[in-house]
Design an enzyme around this catalytic site. Structure first.
Site, PDB file in Angstrom:
ATOM      1  N   GLN A  32       0.806  -1.228   0.000  1.00 37.91           N
ATOM      2  CA  GLN A  32       0.000   0.000   0.000  1.00 37.91           C
ATOM      3  C   GLN A  32       0.841   1.282   0.000  1.00 37.91           C
ATOM      4  O   GLN A  32       0.338   2.336  -0.355  1.00 37.91           O
ATOM      5  CB  GLN A  32      -0.955  -0.005   1.200  1.00 37.91           C
ATOM      6  N   HIS A  71       1.060  -9.193   4.688  1.00 36.01           N
ATOM      7  CA  HIS A  71      -0.099  -8.289   4.725  1.00 36.01           C
ATOM      8  C   HIS A  71      -0.764  -8.359   3.342  1.00 36.01           C
ATOM      9  O   HIS A  71      -0.484  -7.543   2.458  1.00 36.01           O
ATOM     10  CB  HIS A  71       0.341  -6.867   5.076  1.00 36.01           C
ATOM     11  N   ASN A  88      -1.754 -10.667   8.494  1.00 37.23           N
ATOM     12  CA  ASN A  88      -2.744  -9.605   8.662  1.00 37.23           C
ATOM     13  C   ASN A  88      -4.104 -10.119   8.196  1.00 37.23           C
ATOM     14  O   ASN A  88      -4.260 -10.515   7.027  1.00 37.23           O
ATOM     15  CB  ASN A  88      -2.353  -8.386   7.820  1.00 37.23           C
ATOM     16  N   GLU A  89      -5.046 -10.155   9.086  1.00 36.46           N
ATOM     17  CA  GLU A  89      -6.454 -10.432   8.774  1.00 36.46           C
ATOM     18  C   GLU A  89      -6.732 -11.655   7.911  1.00 36.46           C
ATOM     19  O   GLU A  89      -7.308 -11.536   6.826  1.00 36.46           O
ATOM     20  CB  GLU A  89      -7.088  -9.199   8.117  1.00 36.46           C
TER      21      GLU A  89
HETATM   22  C1  BGC Z   1      -6.308  -3.721   6.201  1.00 39.80           C
HETATM   23  C2  BGC Z   1      -5.631  -2.545   5.510  1.00 39.80           C
HETATM   24  C3  BGC Z   1      -6.702  -1.663   4.894  1.00 39.80           C
HETATM   25  C4  BGC Z   1      -7.600  -1.152   6.001  1.00 39.80           C
HETATM   26  C5  BGC Z   1      -8.662  -0.161   5.582  1.00 39.80           C
HETATM   27  C6  BGC Z   1      -7.582  -3.410   6.911  1.00 39.80           C
HETATM   28  O1  BGC Z   1      -8.509  -4.366   6.537  1.00 39.80           O
HETATM   29  O2  BGC Z   1      -5.376  -4.395   7.006  1.00 39.80           O
HETATM   30  O3  BGC Z   1      -4.727  -3.032   4.565  1.00 39.80           O
HETATM   31  O4  BGC Z   1      -6.169  -0.631   4.134  1.00 39.80           O
HETATM   32  O5  BGC Z   1      -8.231  -2.222   6.636  1.00 39.80           O
HETATM   33  O6  BGC Z   1      -9.611  -0.736   4.757  1.00 39.80           O
END
Ligand code: BGC
Length: 410
Positions: free
Chosen positions: A21, A115, A159-160
């Site tokens: 990003q 990520h 991440n998530e």
């Molecule tokens: C993510 C980011 C994303 C942010 C805002 C999260 O789900 O880790 O990469 O930019 O939310 O949407």
């Protein structure tokens, strides 16, 4: 709302980013390829992003100057291992310099190993749907930790990993059924049912593969060098039942959050990432109504969601919590300050009730590449001019930086 609260001495205050990003030109990742497909679902390509790859020294210095004591960023697997088994010493050295820069500014680096983006070569093998992927991921983590571990302060493996599950409940269509899916599968030379995209496949077998990769990486990261806490982060929406939706809300919460939270009980911490709430009626997600305040992307402005998800994480995972992302997409920075103010209030309330929260990272340090939405959503506390790459902190950056520096909420 005005009660003063003093945070523990070691509390982490930071801003977060992810490599794809902000770095720019992440050309060996699957995402770069997806952005350039004829039927792409990406609004625009990521391009130079914030050129953080070259500008990290001034960026880290700025975060320190604003008052933060930590920075959460990700290292990019597609740069470190651009082809299967070919590790780039130069890229590992790049991240080593980044970590050293953090320490030079008294910033504790929290490193995310994955990520969302994945090397293209791995996607050609089925990505996160392939049984061998956990082995590859652990090998990459080992190599990266051997090179960087002594400078890492905290680490997130993933991440998530639950984001796809959430999207499947929120999106009114199935992404696998549109033309993009077949074209993307062709681009990676796999059949559509083997297109293992991390962010988009909501299947239990992918969940199991990622959690297996997490466990292996957890061991590898703990083998050192260095001695730092390891966990993963989850996208946690504050799920609330609308009228008649009590059972459905519990079912949604279980699939999107609880199953994952139950699996991390032995980790060193859980990263909580929250933006808003989800109201669930008897048939699924329902709108909060036309008249509620919204953010730039049309989601409800609901800052106290973070308090709800911290409590859920504490109850189910029962381990220390770090808020690894919390923030608002808005072109109105006064709305963002109001968001942080109220969100922090609910963090403080949870801590006052005895919940062990060890840090708070806003999303995001910079206005950056918001995945399929491109550069339109503004999550940053620092504006980045897309032409000149000039950085300008917004009032929210000074506001949050001041709280961070005082280590006090008032
Ligand atoms: C993510 C980011 C994303 C942010 C805002 C999260 O789900 O880790 O990469 O930019 O939310 O949407």
């Amino acid at each position: 709302m005005t009660q003063e609260f003093i945070f523990p001495k070691e509390f982490l205050w930071g801003a977060a980013t992810s490599a794809h990003q902000v770095e720019g030109n992440n050309i060996n990742s699957e995402c770069w390829l997806l952005e350039h497909l004829p039927e792409t679902i990406y609004a625009e390509p990521s391009g130079d992003a914030c050129d953080h790859y070259h500008r990290y020294p001034e960026d880290i210095a700025l975060l320190a100057e604003l008052g933060f004591n930590s920075y959460r960023f990700s290292i990019e697997w597609a740069r470190i291992e651009p082809e299967e088994g070919e590790f780039s010493y130069a890229e590992l050295e790049h991240y080593r310099r980044m970590l050293a820069t953090c320490h030079a500014h008294n910033i504790k680096p929290m490193v995310t190993f994955h990520h969302f983006t994945t090397p293209r070569w791995l996607m050609r093998r089925g990505g996160w749907l392939d049984e061998k992927t956990p082995e590859y991921f652990a090998r990459y983590c080992k190599r990266a930790t051997e090179h960087l571990g002594d400078l890492i302060s905290a680490a997130c493996t993933f991440n998530e990993p639950n984001l796809a599950m959430i999207l499947s409940k929120l999106l009114p269509f199935k992404i696998q059924e549109g033309p993009f899916w077949n074209i993307a599968a062709q681009a990676f030379d796999v059949s559509p049912d083997r297109l293992g995209l991390f962010q988009l496949v909501a299947e239990p077998r992918m969940r199991d593969i990622i959690l297996d990769a997490h466990r292996r990486a957890f061991e590898v990261l703990h083998a050192g060098p260095g001695d730092f806490p390891v966990g993963l982060t989850l996208a946690l929406i504050d799920v609330q039942a609308a009228e008649g939706g009590e059972n459905k809300a519990l079912e949604y919460r279980r699939e999107m959050s609880d199953i994952y939270l139950e699996q991390v009980r032995k980790d060193d911490f859980i990263g909580v990432q929250t933006y808003s709430r989800m109201l669930v009626g008897p048939n699924g997600a329902v709108s909060p109504g036309k008249h509620v305040e919204k953010n730039q992307t049309g989601e409800e402005f609901y800052p106290k969601a973070i308090g709800g998800t911290i409590r859920l994480a504490a109850e189910i995972a029962g381990i220390p919590i770090i808020v690894t992302e919390n923030g608002l997409a808005s072109t109105d920075d006064t709305q963002r300050v109001r968001y942080f103010q109220r969100a922090l209030h609910s963090v403080v309330e949870a801590m006052g009730d005895g919940i062990d929260v060890r840090g708070y990272y806003c999303w995001s340090a910079f206005d950056n590449f918001e995945w399929v939405s491109g550069y339109t959503p503004k999550f940053g506390i620092i504006t980045v001019d897309r032409e000149t790459q000039r950085r300008t902190p917004k009032p929210s950056a000074y506001w949050l930086g001041k709280i961070a520096q005082a280590n006090r909420y008032y």
